[in-house]
Structures are given as structure tokens and as C-alpha cells.
Design a protein around this motif. Structure first.
Motif, short mmCIF file in Angstrom:
data_model
loop_
_atom_site.label_atom_id
_atom_site.label_comp_id
_atom_site.label_asym_id
_atom_site.label_seq_id
_atom_site.Cartn_x
_atom_site.Cartn_y
_atom_site.Cartn_z
N VAL A 126 52.65 30.86 23.80
CA VAL A 126 52.29 30.79 25.22
C VAL A 126 52.87 31.98 25.98
N PHE A 127 54.11 32.34 25.64
CA PHE A 127 54.72 33.52 26.26
C PHE A 127 53.95 34.78 25.88
N ILE A 128 53.47 34.85 24.64
CA ILE A 128 52.68 36.01 24.21
C ILE A 128 51.41 36.11 25.05
N ARG A 129 50.79 34.96 25.36
CA ARG A 129 49.59 35.02 26.20
C ARG A 129 49.91 35.54 27.60
N ALA A 130 51.06 35.17 28.14
CA ALA A 130 51.45 35.68 29.45
C ALA A 130 51.60 37.20 29.42
N VAL A 131 52.22 37.71 28.36
CA VAL A 131 52.39 39.16 28.22
C VAL A 131 51.03 39.85 28.06
N VAL A 132 50.15 39.24 27.25
CA VAL A 132 48.82 39.81 27.03
C VAL A 132 48.05 39.89 28.34
N GLN A 133 48.12 38.82 29.14
CA GLN A 133 47.41 38.82 30.42
C GLN A 133 47.98 39.86 31.37
N ALA A 134 49.30 40.06 31.34
CA ALA A 134 49.91 41.07 32.19
C ALA A 134 49.40 42.46 31.82
N ILE A 135 49.38 42.77 30.53
CA ILE A 135 48.89 44.08 30.08
C ILE A 135 47.41 44.25 30.41
N CYS A 136 46.64 43.18 30.21
CA CYS A 136 45.21 43.24 30.47
C CYS A 136 44.93 43.47 31.95
N THR A 137 45.69 42.82 32.82
CA THR A 137 45.49 42.99 34.26
C THR A 137 45.76 44.42 34.68
N VAL A 138 46.88 44.97 34.24
CA VAL A 138 47.26 46.32 34.64
C VAL A 138 46.29 47.36 34.06
N SER A 139 45.98 47.25 32.78
CA SER A 139 45.10 48.23 32.14
C SER A 139 43.68 48.15 32.68
N GLY A 140 43.18 46.92 32.87
CA GLY A 140 41.82 46.77 33.41
C GLY A 140 41.70 47.30 34.83
N TRP A 141 42.73 47.05 35.65
CA TRP A 141 42.71 47.53 37.03
C TRP A 141 42.70 49.05 37.07
N HIS A 142 43.60 49.68 36.34
CA HIS A 142 43.70 51.12 36.38
C HIS A 142 42.49 51.80 35.74
N SER A 143 41.90 51.18 34.72
CA SER A 143 40.71 51.78 34.11
C SER A 143 39.54 51.78 35.09
N SER A 144 39.43 50.72 35.92
CA SER A 144 38.36 50.69 36.92
C SER A 144 38.56 51.73 38.01
N ILE A 145 39.81 52.16 38.22
CA ILE A 145 40.09 53.20 39.20
C ILE A 145 39.83 54.59 38.63
#
Length: 267
Positions: free
Chosen positions: A21-40
Motif C-alpha cells: 500500500v505504501f508502494i502505491r502511495a509512492v507510485v502515485q506521487a511519482i505519477c502525479t509529478v511526472s504527468g504534470w510536468h510532462s503536460s507542461i
């Protein structure tokens, strides 16, 4: 472990569940940051097209780590949904004559978009790995990981903050929260009970709904022939993998009935 209370399972220890479950939290954090910056850093079509390759990664990952079978129908459906999503997004590097967006440097953006795609695929694998975990634990992990990463990104990138939002902003924030949490609950429950390849194809269909909502609410132009072809490909992929999944369930049900013990005393 802050998420242990909801992660209890009869088959796996609590510590193992909470670690995943903690791994999923880390994965979502990385996905949020990378997805946001890639759209920029990239054009929207380019970013979404690259991120939409996650069904291929998740299908291969499920075959390697979860030992799921990959048949011809599954492979074809995965390729169709990726091609269809790409046609709908119409990235500039594939459709330069159809895109009106400005060119922007994309080396870092492409890398971040690929990282976001990898994190989306890994998220599906983690959810399937935690199929016996309570769905609310996985939703809470999404909120903690993605939420904290989003807040940190906002603090770094944005200089102007609205301390007292107006009524319209409050209503929009509330609607986004409700819709997002509902989507997470339904998505987690579905990913836990479906094959990873099937879940990835269904998740990639969000591109269709995003385009429909853009046409309805954002006054985007009606879809042309190119977008229509992409929609047909994605829908065909969903139908193909759904039919294939149903065919696999029928022999399993028949085999289960044949293995039932016979009670000779009931004659």
C-alpha cells in the motif's frame, strides 16, 4: 504503518500488505509529478499519446510478474487501444499538419511522460497484487501520495494563491473531489477483480470520455474522421478483450462443476 488498519488480509501478513500500500502511495506521487510536468513541457497531444502506452507495459508486466496469460486477442486489443488513443490525441510528432500547437522542446518532457506511463502500469500491477486488500486502503494511499505530491508541486510552481475562493471555485473543487474519489473507488475495485490487461484497456478508454467532455463543456470542435477512427479502434479493443475474457470464464465454470463431489446417498 499508517494504513495497516484497512490493509488486513487473511492470506498475507499485515506488514506485507501495508508495504505494498505504501508502494502505491509512492507510485502515485511519482505519477502525479511526472504527468504534470510532462503536460507542461510537451504539447498536450504528445504527452497524452506517450502516457497512453501504459497498457502495453502493464500487460507485459502482468505476464512477467503475475503470470497472467497473454493470448492473441489480448495482444491485439492492447495494440488497438494504444493506436486508437494516439489517433484521438493526434500528437504533433505524428500529425504535424493536424496540430495547431506550438513546438516546445520535448527531451525532458518525453522522459517524464514515459515515467508517468510506467507508473500507471505499475499501479495496476500493485492493485492486482493487493486484490485481497480493502479498496479504501488503496484509495487512501492514492490520496496521500498523489495529494501530497500535488501540493508540493503547486507550492514550487505557483506564486499566486487564492486564499478565499469564491462560490463557483468551491463548487468546482467539491465536484472534482467527489468525482475523483468515486472514480478511484470504482477503478480500484475493478482492477482488483479483472485481469491487468483488461483493466488497462478499460482505463485507456478515458481518452474517449475526455474528448467527449471537451466537446460538450469546453466548446471543442466536433470529432473529424481521424478522431472517429481512433474512437472505433478503442471501442473495438474493449469489445474484443471483453469477449475473450468471457470465453475464458465459461470453460472454467464448466470445469469447476465437473470437479464437484457427487453425493451417492441422495439417490
Amino acid at each position: 504503518y499508517p494504513l495497516c488498519a484497512l490493509a488486513v488480509s487473511d492470506e498475507r501478513p499485515v506488514s506485507t500488505q501495508s508495504t505494498w500500500v505504501f508502494i502505491r502511495a509512492v507510485v502515485q506521487a511519482i505519477c502525479t509529478v511526472s504527468g504534470w510536468h510532462s503536460s507542461i513541457l510537451l504539447n498536450n497531444g504528445d504527452s497524452v499519446a506517450i502516457i497512453s502506452t501504459f497498457p502495453i507495459i502493464s500487460t507485459v508486466g502482468a505476464w512477467m510478474f503475475l503470470h497472467e496469460e497473454i493470448g492473441y486477442a489480448c495482444a491485439v486489443a492492447t495494440c488497438l487501444t494504444v493506436i486508437g488513443s494516439t489517433i484521438i490525441c493526434r500528437p504533433k510528432f505524428l500529425f504535424p499538419s493536424l496540430s495547431n500547437e506550438d513546438d516546445r522542446p520535448g527531451a525532458l518532457g518525453i522522459g517524464l511522460a514515459l515515467l508517468a506511463s510506467l507508473m500507471l502500469a505499475l499501479d495496476l500491477l500493485v492493485i492486482k497484487r493487493l486484490k485481497d486488500c480493502h479498496p479504501l486502503a488503496l484509495v487512501l494511499a492514492f490520496c496521500l501520495g498523489g495529494g501530497l505530491a500535488g501540493v508540493a508541486t503547486a507550492f514550487i510552481l505557483f506564486e499566486e494563491w487564492v486564499l478565499l475562493p469564491n462560490l463557483l471555485q468551491v463548487v468546482l473543487i467539491t465536484c472534482v473531489t467527489i468525482v475523483g474519489l468515486t472514480g478511484q473507488v470504482c477503478g480500484v475495485y475493478g482492477a482488483q477483480n479483472l485481469a491487468v490487461s483488461f483493466g488497462a484497456v478499460l482505463k485507456s478508454s478515458e481518452t474517449i470520455f475526455a474528448y467527449i467532455f471537451q466537446v460538450i463543456f469546453l466548446a471543442e470542435p466536433m470529432p473529424d474522421l481521424t478522431v472517429s477512427i481512433g474512437v472505433v479502434l478503442v471501442i473495438s479493443a474493449i469489445i474484443l478483450i471483453a469477449v475473450n475474457s468471457k470465453k475464458k470464464k465459461v470453460p472454467n465454470c464448466v470445469a469447476a462443476r465437473l470437479r464437484l463431489p457427487r453425493h451417492t446417498g441422495d439417490r
